[in-house]
Design a protein around this motif. Structure first.
Motif, PDB file in Angstrom:
ATOM      1  N   PHE A   1       0.909  -1.309  -0.076  1.00 27.51           N
ATOM      2  CA  PHE A   1      -0.077   0.028  -0.069  1.00 27.51           C
ATOM      3  C   PHE A   1       0.823   1.233  -0.010  1.00 27.51           C
ATOM      4  CE2 PHE A   1      -3.428  -2.530   1.116  1.00 27.51           C
ATOM      5  CZ  PHE A   1      -4.629  -2.045   0.459  1.00 27.51           C
ATOM      6  N   LEU A   2       0.357   2.000  -0.984  1.00 25.93           N
ATOM      7  CA  LEU A   2       1.444   3.494  -1.036  1.00 25.93           C
ATOM      8  C   LEU A   2       0.388   4.214   0.007  1.00 25.93           C
ATOM      9  CD1 LEU A   2       3.562   5.240  -2.269  1.00 25.93           C
ATOM     10  CD2 LEU A   2       1.934   5.761  -4.186  1.00 25.93           C
ATOM     11  N   THR A   3      -0.721   4.325  -0.136  1.00 27.50           N
ATOM     12  CA  THR A   3      -1.546   5.162   0.845  1.00 27.50           C
ATOM     13  C   THR A   3      -2.682   4.271   1.327  1.00 27.50           C
ATOM     14  OG1 THR A   3      -3.429   5.774  -0.497  1.00 27.50           O
ATOM     15  CG2 THR A   3      -1.264   7.366  -0.709  1.00 27.50           C
ATOM     16  N   ASP A   4      -3.408   4.874   2.028  1.00 24.81           N
ATOM     17  CA  ASP A   4      -4.673   4.030   2.674  1.00 24.81           C
ATOM     18  C   ASP A   4      -5.606   3.449   1.649  1.00 24.81           C
ATOM     19  OD1 ASP A   4      -3.935   4.780   5.166  1.00 24.81           O
ATOM     20  OD2 ASP A   4      -5.575   6.337   5.697  1.00 24.81           O
ATOM     21  N   ASP A   5      -5.483   4.267   0.358  1.00 24.25           N
ATOM     22  CA  ASP A   5      -6.630   3.421  -0.645  1.00 24.25           C
ATOM     23  C   ASP A   5      -5.353   3.146  -1.781  1.00 24.25           C
ATOM     24  OD1 ASP A   5      -8.643   3.225  -1.988  1.00 24.25           O
ATOM     25  OD2 ASP A   5      -8.310   4.696  -3.284  1.00 24.25           O
ATOM     26  N   ILE A   6      -4.320   3.734  -2.438  1.00 22.53           N
ATOM     27  CA  ILE A   6      -3.514   3.530  -3.440  1.00 22.53           C
ATOM     28  C   ILE A   6      -2.557   2.242  -3.139  1.00 22.53           C
ATOM     29  CG2 ILE A   6      -1.935   4.167  -4.917  1.00 22.53           C
ATOM     30  CD1 ILE A   6      -3.127   7.025  -4.695  1.00 22.53           C
ATOM     31  N   VAL A   7      -2.739   1.168  -4.169  1.00 24.11           N
ATOM     32  CA  VAL A   7      -1.844   0.071  -3.769  1.00 24.11           C
ATOM     33  C   VAL A   7      -0.848   0.129  -4.907  1.00 24.11           C
ATOM     34  CG1 VAL A   7      -1.793  -2.435  -3.617  1.00 24.11           C
ATOM     35  CG2 VAL A   7      -3.777  -1.278  -2.862  1.00 24.11           C
ATOM     36  N   ALA A   8       0.264  -0.638  -4.855  1.00 25.21           N
ATOM     37  CA  ALA A   8       1.290  -0.725  -5.858  1.00 25.21           C
ATOM     38  C   ALA A   8       1.447  -1.983  -6.025  1.00 25.21           C
ATOM     39  CB  ALA A   8       2.664  -0.082  -5.503  1.00 25.21           C
ATOM     40  N   SER A   9       1.345  -2.634  -7.129  1.00 26.52           N
ATOM     41  CA  SER A   9       1.591  -4.049  -7.520  1.00 26.52           C
ATOM     42  C   SER A   9       2.476  -4.435  -8.808  1.00 26.52           C
ATOM     43  CB  SER A   9       0.224  -4.949  -7.566  1.00 26.52           C
ATOM     44  OG  SER A   9      -0.425  -4.511  -8.345  1.00 26.52           O
ATOM     45  N   LYS A  10       2.886  -5.578  -8.645  1.00 28.46           N
ATOM     46  CA  LYS A  10       3.612  -5.917  -9.967  1.00 28.46           C
ATOM     47  C   LYS A  10       3.150  -7.399 -10.298  1.00 28.46           C
ATOM     48  CE  LYS A  10       8.013  -6.603  -9.079  1.00 28.46           C
ATOM     49  NZ  LYS A  10       8.411  -8.091  -9.774  1.00 28.46           N
ATOM     50  N   ASN A  11       3.179  -7.520 -11.673  1.00 23.83           N
ATOM     51  CA  ASN A  11       2.810  -8.834 -12.230  1.00 23.83           C
ATOM     52  C   ASN A  11       4.264  -9.155 -12.965  1.00 23.83           C
ATOM     53  OD1 ASN A  11       0.340  -7.036 -12.238  1.00 23.83           O
ATOM     54  ND2 ASN A  11      -0.528  -9.150 -12.759  1.00 23.83           N
ATOM     55  N   TYR A  12       4.455 -10.717 -12.758  1.00 21.76           N
ATOM     56  CA  TYR A  12       5.632 -11.411 -13.230  1.00 21.76           C
ATOM     57  C   TYR A  12       5.697 -11.264 -14.690  1.00 21.76           C
ATOM     58  CZ  TYR A  12       8.724 -14.899 -14.917  1.00 21.76           C
ATOM     59  OH  TYR A  12       9.413 -15.910 -15.615  1.00 21.76           O
ATOM     60  N   MET A  13       6.758 -10.662 -15.138  1.00 15.75           N
ATOM     61  CA  MET A  13       7.022 -10.446 -16.594  1.00 15.75           C
ATOM     62  C   MET A  13       6.453  -9.448 -17.307  1.00 15.75           C
ATOM     63  SD  MET A  13       7.848 -14.326 -18.415  1.00 15.75           S
ATOM     64  CE  MET A  13       6.314 -14.848 -18.777  1.00 15.75           C
ATOM     65  N   HIS A  14       5.676  -8.693 -16.803  1.00 14.95           N
ATOM     66  CA  HIS A  14       5.075  -7.394 -17.113  1.00 14.95           C
ATOM     67  C   HIS A  14       5.914  -6.159 -17.753  1.00 14.95           C
ATOM     68  CE1 HIS A  14       1.463  -4.284 -16.559  1.00 14.95           C
ATOM     69  NE2 HIS A  14       2.117  -4.393 -17.977  1.00 14.95           N
ATOM     70  N   GLY A  15       6.888  -5.947 -16.628  1.00 16.40           N
ATOM     71  CA  GLY A  15       7.742  -4.729 -17.008  1.00 16.40           C
ATOM     72  C   GLY A  15       7.128  -3.416 -16.646  1.00 16.40           C
ATOM     73  N   SER A  16       6.221  -3.638 -15.799  1.00 22.18           N
ATOM     74  CA  SER A  16       5.624  -2.270 -15.323  1.00 22.18           C
ATOM     75  C   SER A  16       4.997  -2.492 -13.655  1.00 22.18           C
ATOM     76  CB  SER A  16       4.244  -1.909 -16.141  1.00 22.18           C
ATOM     77  OG  SER A  16       4.813  -1.321 -17.409  1.00 22.18           O
ATOM     78  N   ILE A  17       4.613  -1.482 -12.998  1.00 26.26           N
ATOM     79  CA  ILE A  17       4.228  -1.439 -11.853  1.00 26.26           C
ATOM     80  C   ILE A  17       2.695  -0.875 -11.876  1.00 26.26           C
ATOM     81  CG2 ILE A  17       4.465  -0.972  -9.491  1.00 26.26           C
ATOM     82  CD1 ILE A  17       7.465  -0.867  -9.608  1.00 26.26           C
ATOM     83  N   TYR A  18       1.834  -1.381 -11.388  1.00 23.54           N
ATOM     84  CA  TYR A  18       0.584  -0.822 -11.457  1.00 23.54           C
ATOM     85  C   TYR A  18       0.531  -0.027 -10.261  1.00 23.54           C
ATOM     86  CZ  TYR A  18      -1.501  -3.577 -15.252  1.00 23.54           C
ATOM     87  OH  TYR A  18      -1.664  -3.860 -16.630  1.00 23.54           O
ATOM     88  N   LEU A  19      -0.367   1.055 -10.325  1.00 28.84           N
ATOM     89  CA  LEU A  19      -0.963   1.733  -9.049  1.00 28.84           C
ATOM     90  C   LEU A  19      -2.212   1.763  -9.403  1.00 28.84           C
ATOM     91  CD1 LEU A  19       1.404   5.048  -8.750  1.00 28.84           C
ATOM     92  CD2 LEU A  19       1.594   2.617  -7.608  1.00 28.84           C
ATOM     93  N   TRP A  20      -3.058   1.275  -8.210  1.00 32.18           N
ATOM     94  CA  TRP A  20      -4.641   1.017  -8.598  1.00 32.18           C
ATOM     95  C   TRP A  20      -5.451   1.423  -7.207  1.00 32.18           C
ATOM     96  CZ3 TRP A  20      -6.637  -3.117  -5.509  1.00 32.18           C
ATOM     97  CH2 TRP A  20      -5.789  -4.054  -5.150  1.00 32.18           C
TER      98      TRP A  20
END
Length: 745
Positions: free
Chosen positions: A598-617
């Motif tokens: 978690f980056l904030t109380d609401d925003i999550v950082a996650s990473k999918n294997y082999m994707h080459g990007s990090i999602y903020l959702w």
């Protein structure tokens, strides 16, 4: 008896202050006070009061409307207390003394443990395990019996009226009190009291469920949108390099016993020099944890043997949110882009400018047999000691715990010294977690907070350690297979989650400790999952109710609410999917989530294997969606993508520093990709392209005498202290890298 006035309260408080709202400690003992002598209106001004001494008075109960939100410690010893339910409003209490109250029974003690959800120390003893057993396990058994009474003899009236419900409640509660028998006869008064409360709550839940069902049915008749769900996926097949051999290490010397914590002040023996050589491009196999861990878990490249998946037919926007058919896609996308950009720009950070990090130390402190030539031991997890509590000591944020191989180290980041070291021969530590629990010290002394470490790995055992006192005080078996991840609940420090290779996450109550380090562990909940859990995150605003776990086969959400209406074994509440899944084919499987925070109380950082990007959702907007009835899937509401490395090495975990709005993730070349989220520009959202990192910290190429420059390893894990004064990175080559924040000029 002296009358309680504002002047008296200011005289008897500490530290001295001129405002009631600032009082933290208050001594009103030995004043002969009775119930009518406590002015609720005046005492309600004590909003910061943490400790209250009312011992040696003549109190039979307390005012029910007395609310002291910050109160943690209350001494009511040597009074005439009878009605303990009047303490229910003091919900923040952690320590309570009721010694020498002649009318207090065992049932009263149990009532207090249920009424006060944070109570841990009672009459100088740690009761957190007993209390949680009563709140959850005991209550679960009562609930089963109450439900049986209802189903056997009662039903809701039709139609439901207030008069009929009142009569039904009276009869149902009376019958439940008579028929529900559980526990020893010595606490029958407590059992009847608890059954009455739970029976009323159960009846209320039935009427609420009926209202919700009727409302939902009327809503469903208006919606006829069908969604196609993907076929059930097969497990990913992992193939190891045929040339790689794995043999357990044989001991050639006597190791320290498992109960010993070493006071090892080890200094780094590696030197940092400016990088002068180029990186090699040879393909290297890196260690990897897999479902059946060998003596040394290995991380290998995934093969193309994963079964392909058909493209998902569910209509989604580019950020994964479902689209309503009667609204313009263009308008929705424009509105969401603006909302997502605004959400990211509202992230609070203590610094608006990116920080400057410089390499400070490289430590080689997890070596096999303390060999300086060991550059193969895998280092898996690291975490900074939590900031000290009000009763703690200073300097906690510069201490970081690291684990890998058969050892766990506590390192002073500034000095580059290993302050404590704990070794377990034959163990392979994969994960660790810090927490703060209460240490009881007898009835004459109040309890104190102490920071503890839990660590686990290949053996399936959790080790409990109190680093400050150099004590490894206990262990318990969490699984018959290896443990992959451990995580404490930051709001309830004695609740520990363990994830293991038997595809389970278990919630434990480890309680507190006493001065002799006696403790007790109780299993509270088991979560059944479909693959090995890699990371566990608790929602910051609701850590007792929502758990996210990143697994080999996706991201799953569980309801972890402990209460009377839930079972102790549960399956997932929903699975969160990502836009990259639509690009899967027979050669690419993106379902492994190998980074989550978690980056904030609401925003999550996650990473999918082999994707080459990090999602903020967005957690709140994702959770608000209705899961698919069959697959239980919801699409993550993605706010942004952060550009990361292109690599086929899995399990390179990311981490966040919420206070500084930073996301950091290492790669397979020793680099650290850093993102200062408040520094993102709105125009990035319009292009749909991944946002470039704020800075990529290059591997500093330390020099080892006789070995020359050391090439960049894979960075398995990173950690930052809350102020981002230090950043620690763990490698797959037995190196702990410490970076320090440089002062801005």
């Amino acid at each position: 008896m002296e009358k309680i006035t504002e002047k008296l309260l200011l005289e008897k408080c500490s530290p001295k202050t001129n405002e009631l709202e600032q009082i933290k400690t208050l001594n009103l003992s030995q004043m002969g006070l009775k119930f009518q002598d406590l002015p609720v209106k005046l005492l309600s001004h004590l909003q910061s009061l943490e400790r209250l001494d009312l011992s040696g008075n003549r109190l039979q109960d307390l005012p029910k409307k007395l609310e002291l939100p910050a109160l943690r410690y209350l001494d009511l010893s040597d009074n005439q207390m009878e009605d303990v339910t009047t303490l229910e409003s003091l919900s923040s209490l952690e320590e309570l003394k009721l010694d020498d109250n002649l009318y207090i029974t065992v049932s009263d003690n149990y009532k207090l443990m249920v009424l006060l959800p944070n109570l841990r120390i009672y009459n100088g003893k740690d009761v957190s395990t007993t209390a949680n057993h009563l709140r959850y396990v005991y209550s679960e058994n009562l609930q089963t019996r109450i439900t049986a009474v209802w189903e056997r003899s009662f039903c809701l009236p039709d139609p439901i009226t207030a008069e009929k419900m009142s009569d039904l409640e009276t009869k149902f509660v009376s019958t439940a009190r008579q028929q529900v028998k559980f526990g020893p006869s010595s606490v029958s008064d407590f059992t009847k009291w608890r059954v009455e409360i739970m029976a009323k709550e159960y009846l209320r839940s039935l009427t609420e469920e009926k209202d919700e069902t009727e409302s939902k049915e009327s809503t469903d008749t208006k919606e006829n949108c069908e969604l196609t769900t993907p076929a059930k996926r097969k497990q990913t097949v992992l193939v190891m390099d045929s040339e790689m051999t794995l043999t357990p290490r044989k001991k050639l010397h006597v190791d320290f016993p498992a109960s010993l914590v070493e006071n090892s002040l080890c200094k780094s023996s590696l030197r940092l020099k400016p990088k002068t050589v180029t990186q090699t491009n040879t393909i290297r196999m890196s260690p990897r944890k897999k479902d059946q861990p060998p003596s040394t878990p290995t991380r290998g490249q995934m093969t193309a043997e994963t079964p392909g998946r058909g493209s998902k037919k569910r209509q989604t926007t580019e950020d994964g949110a479902q689209v309503k058919q009667n609204v313009s896609k263009k308008d929705i996308r424009a509105a969401e882009l603006q909302r997502d950009a605004d959400m990211l720009h509202t992230i609070k950070s203590k610094t608006q400018q990116p920080v400057c990090l410089k390499p400070l130390h490289v430590l080689q402190c997890h070596s096999k047999q303390d060999s300086s030539e060991d550059f193969s031991t895998q280092l898996w997890a690291c975490a900074f000691q939590p900031l000290p509590d009000s009763t703690g000591s200073d300097g906690g944020s510069r201490l970081v715990a690291t684990c890998g191989g058969d050892s766990l180290c506590v390192i002073d980041c500034e000095a580059g010294m290993v302050m404590k070291k704990y070794k377990v021969p034959g163990e392979e530590f994969f994960s660790l977690s810090w927490s703060t629990v209460l240490m009881s010290r007898g009835s004459s002394t109040s309890a104190q907070h102490c920071s503890i470490l839990a660590a686990g790995g290949k053996r399936g055992l959790v080790k409990l350690i109190h680093p400050r006192n150099n004590v490894a005080y206990g262990e318990f078996r969490a699984s018959r297979k290896a443990l992959s991840v451990l995580r404490f609940n930051h709001q309830q420090g004695n609740f520990l989650y363990t994830g293991s290779y038997d595809k389970k996450i278990v919630m434990w109550d480890i309680g507190g400790v006493d001065s002799q380090y006696n403790f007790k562990v109780v299993q509270l909940l088991v979560l059944e999952i479909s693959a090995t859990p890699l990371h566990i995150c608790l929602a910051p605003t609701s850590p007792k109710t929502h758990l996210l776990t990143a697994c080999e086969d996706g991201l799953h959400c569980f309801n972890t609410q402990l209460g009377t209406n839930n079972t102790t074994k549960r399956s997932k509440e929903m699975e969160i999917t990502f836009p990259i899944y639509k690009k899967e084919d027979k050669d690419h499987d993106y379902h492994t989530i190998d980074g989550l925070s978690f980056l904030t109380d609401d925003i999550v950082a996650s990473k999918n294997y082999m994707h080459g990007s990090i999602y903020l959702w967005s957690w709140s907007r994702t959770k608000a969606q209705q899961p698919d009835k069959k697959s239980r899937e919801v699409c993550a509401v993605v706010l942004a993508e952060l550009q990361w490395a292109n690599t086929e090495i899995p399990y390179l975990a990311l981490n966040t520093c919420p206070g500084q709005a930073y996301v950091v993730c290492g790669d397979d070349k020793g680099r650290l990709w850093t993102y200062h989220v408040t520094n993102l520009q709105k125009d990035h959202f319009q292009t749909g392209k991944p946002i470039v990192p704020t800075e990529v910290l290059e591997w500093p190429t330390p020099v080892r005498k006789g070995f020359g420059h050391l090439d960049g390893p894979s960075i398995n894990s990173v950690a930052m202290d809350p102020e981002l004064q230090y950043l620690v990175a763990l490698s797959d080559k037995n190196m702990v890298m410490v970076w320090k924040r440089a002062e801005s000029s």
